[in-house]
Design an enzyme around this catalytic site. Structure first.
Site, PDB file in Angstrom:
ATOM      1  N   ASP A 114     -30.148  39.284 -11.201  1.00  0.00           N
ATOM      2  CA  ASP A 114     -31.541  39.073 -11.607  1.00  0.00           C
ATOM      3  C   ASP A 114     -32.520  39.901 -10.791  1.00  0.00           C
ATOM      4  O   ASP A 114     -33.582  40.287 -11.281  1.00  0.00           O
ATOM      5  CB  ASP A 114     -31.907  37.591 -11.493  1.00  0.00           C
ATOM      6  CG  ASP A 114     -31.372  36.770 -12.661  1.00  0.00           C
ATOM      7  OD1 ASP A 114     -30.715  37.353 -13.552  1.00  0.00           O
ATOM      8  OD2 ASP A 114     -31.608  35.538 -12.677  1.00  0.00           O
ATOM      9  N   LYS A 121     -20.504  27.125 -14.852  1.00  0.00           N
ATOM     10  CA  LYS A 121     -20.713  25.802 -14.246  1.00  0.00           C
ATOM     11  C   LYS A 121     -22.068  25.814 -13.545  1.00  0.00           C
ATOM     12  O   LYS A 121     -22.203  26.293 -12.424  1.00  0.00           O
ATOM     13  CB  LYS A 121     -19.607  25.469 -13.248  1.00  0.00           C
ATOM     14  CG  LYS A 121     -19.802  24.104 -12.580  1.00  0.00           C
ATOM     15  CD  LYS A 121     -18.746  23.847 -11.519  1.00  0.00           C
ATOM     16  CE  LYS A 121     -18.975  22.501 -10.839  1.00  0.00           C
ATOM     17  NZ  LYS A 121     -20.253  22.455 -10.077  1.00  0.00           N
ATOM     18  N   SER A 167     -19.860  28.194 -10.271  1.00  0.00           N
ATOM     19  CA  SER A 167     -20.757  27.458  -9.388  1.00  0.00           C
ATOM     20  C   SER A 167     -21.426  28.379  -8.358  1.00  0.00           C
ATOM     21  O   SER A 167     -22.233  29.222  -8.723  1.00  0.00           O
ATOM     22  CB  SER A 167     -19.964  26.326  -8.714  1.00  0.00           C
ATOM     23  OG  SER A 167     -20.802  25.468  -7.993  1.00  0.00           O
TER      24      SER A 167
END
Length: 528
Positions: free
Chosen positions: A308, A322, A297
């Site tokens: 990224d 998740k 999460s």
């Protein structure tokens, strides 16, 4: 109306309110509930009433209602769930970052409620509670048959009130009582923050709550004053938490305005784009993030954003996967954690693992090796990353699994119990000096094995097999050392000793030069 129906009537009314337009309006805006939906809801309340009236054995009405709600949520996804009043209170206290108590970490060891450590600067520490103390009673209520949660609930209470603990201390023949005044105890989420090498700092974040952003920033600031240039951010076994906290924790590592995460669901309000707000000082240095399959999460949001944007290196194991956003709605004194959206990393990746098979999802059998994530995405610098199955680290490293005999020693708290036994005859004022010079030599090992045999923790043949394995002997020495340090110099000291044998941590140290290359490229791209 029978007596049972009359007694149950308030709960039936509560269920009707939960399912009716009044609550629907509160949860989802002022939506008008169609007549056919209202009829379905009334049928559900009628079924509950009939169950209470006609079941062959009497059932607690609350159990019927709560189990029924759980059944409704099971068909949705693995993370939507109903929080009964007790669970809801605990969740709110954890998210708020504090509670009223005495400041002790307790666990059940050898069947007894045992103090693992008093927290520094708390009433428990001021009253002299020690690692290994056994709490035999709380306010004259015997703890022998209590659950750990029940003991915790008794120890906690309103601020400024007293709680009486009855303590059995190893080395003392009689128990003694201590009265402690409850005070506000912060629930820290930065469990450890210290220097691990010259210019290399380490921060372990256990979960994401309202205090996490502040805690991480304070830890970074303190470590920078100690000379930190490179940071290892450990998010292993961090199950996540508040989305706001994830944005706040990612913020120091990104440029202002960098995308952190987007969310999208069925309703317009579930769509959002969340970027680094640029609150406070940016950390100008190398970042390495440690993750494992227990990282979920909010942990995946932070790791995914750093990966990224090519801001740092991610090392460890494929994360949980998740990628569902839960919105927690208050339902009177209870809560409903309902999945309302999915989240996406800056490259557009959905991290959510497939959950068609609930068993495979919960046991992490689908995608633990990254095979579940087959959608291809690109980072800012054009590196390939995978979506649909957790965050796949840039460098995959798995920690070694302990042998079965070692696992049984840990499961029976053998190292903890032995450390307390070793220290019980050492005066408290001498324990710190003793620990600083402590080493697990041959006589200490022999004493430990005698302790294991006398307490029937392992059968003789398994103990002999353990002694014959070099790796097991190394692990035994570490287990003894860590618990002695924990009990004398504090949990930080024991944790640092354990960290130096952690394969994933050592891989982070090894790959610091690669992380520094990431940092140099990111800095060049983001300098004005």
């Amino acid at each position: 109306m029978t007596d049972r129906s009359r007694r149950f009537y308030p709960i039936v009314v509560a269920l009707v309110v939960l399912l009716s337009g009044a609550t629907a309006g509160a949860l989802f805006g002022e939506r008008t509930v169609p007549e056919e939906e209202t009829q379905l809801m009334m049928r559900a309340s009628r079924v509950v009433n009939l169950l209470v009236e006609w079941l062959p054995t009497e059932q607690d009405p609350a159990d019927i209602v709560y189990d029924g709600i759980a059944g409704m949520l099971e068909v949705l996804d693995p993370h939507s769930n109903f929080l009964d009043p007790r669970t809801f209170d605990k969740m709110r206290a954890r998210q708020e970052g504090s509670f009223f108590g005495v400041g002790i970490i307790i666990s059940r060891r050898d069947g007894k409620i045992t103090v693992i450590a008093p927290m520094a600067g708390t009433p428990a520490a001021a009253k002299g509670l020690r690692t290994g103390d056994i709490i035999t009673a709380v306010s004259d209520q015997n703890t022998e048959d209590m659950s750990l949660d029940d003991v915790v609930d008794l120890v906690r209470g309103p601020e400024g009130t007293d709680v009486h603990l009855t303590i059995a201390r190893p080395g003392l023949s009689d128990t003694f009582g201590v009265d402690i005044t409850r005070t506000k105890i912060p629930q820290t989420t930065v469990r450890y923050a210290f220097m691990v090498r010259p210019e290399v700092g380490y921060v372990r974040l256990s979960e994401f709550t309202s205090s996490s952003t502040r805690e991480v920033r304070e830890a970074i600031e303190r470590l920078r004053t100690e000379g930190m240039q490179d940071l290892i951010l450990d998010l292993r076994s961090n199950p996540g938490g508040s989305l706001d906290a994830a944005i706040g924790v990612a913020d120091p590592f990104l440029a202002k305005g960098d995308l952190v995460v987007t969310t999208g669901g069925r309703t317009r309000s579930s769509h959002s784009t969340l970027s680094a707000p640029g609150n406070g000082e940016t950390f100008w240095g190398t970042v390495i993030v440690l993750v494992n399959e227990g990282s979920a999460s909010a942990s995946e949001i932070v790791a995914g954003a750093i990966q990224d944007h090519d801001r740092g290196l991610v090392i460890g194991e494929v994360t949980w996967g998740k990628g569902l956003v839960q919105t927690v709605f208050t339902v009177r004194d209870a809560g409903l954690a309902l999945t309302t959206a999915r989240y996406y990393t800056p490259s557009g990746r959905s991290i959510q693992r497939d959950y068609d098979s609930f068993i495979d999802y919960i046991t992490h059998r689908n995608g633990a090796d990254g095979s579940n994530g087959d959608a291809i995405y690109a980072t800012d610098a054009g590196r390939t990353v995978l979506g649909g199955g957790g965050i796949t680290p840039d460098v995959t490293v798995s920690n070694r699994t302990l042998s079965e005999n070692l696992a049984r020693l840990y499961g029976n708290s053998a190292f903890f119990r032995f450390a307390i036994d070793v220290l019980k005859d050492v005066p408290e004022e001498d324990q710190a000096a003793m620990a600083r010079g402590f080493s697990v030599d041959g006589p200490v090992l022999d004493s430990f094995f005698d302790f294991v045999k006398e307490n029937e923790i392992l059968p003789t043949e398994d103990l002999d097999a353990l002694k014959a394995e070099e790796q097991d002997l190394t692990d035994v020495k570490l287990g003894i050392l860590v618990e002695v340090l924990n009990a004398t110099l504090g949990l930080d000291a024991g944790y640092q000793a354990a960290l130096e044998t952690d394969e994933q941590f050592l891989a982070a140290i090894e790959h610091l030069p690669d992380g520094q290359d990431f940092w140099a490229a990111w800095k060049a791209a983001n300098l004005d």
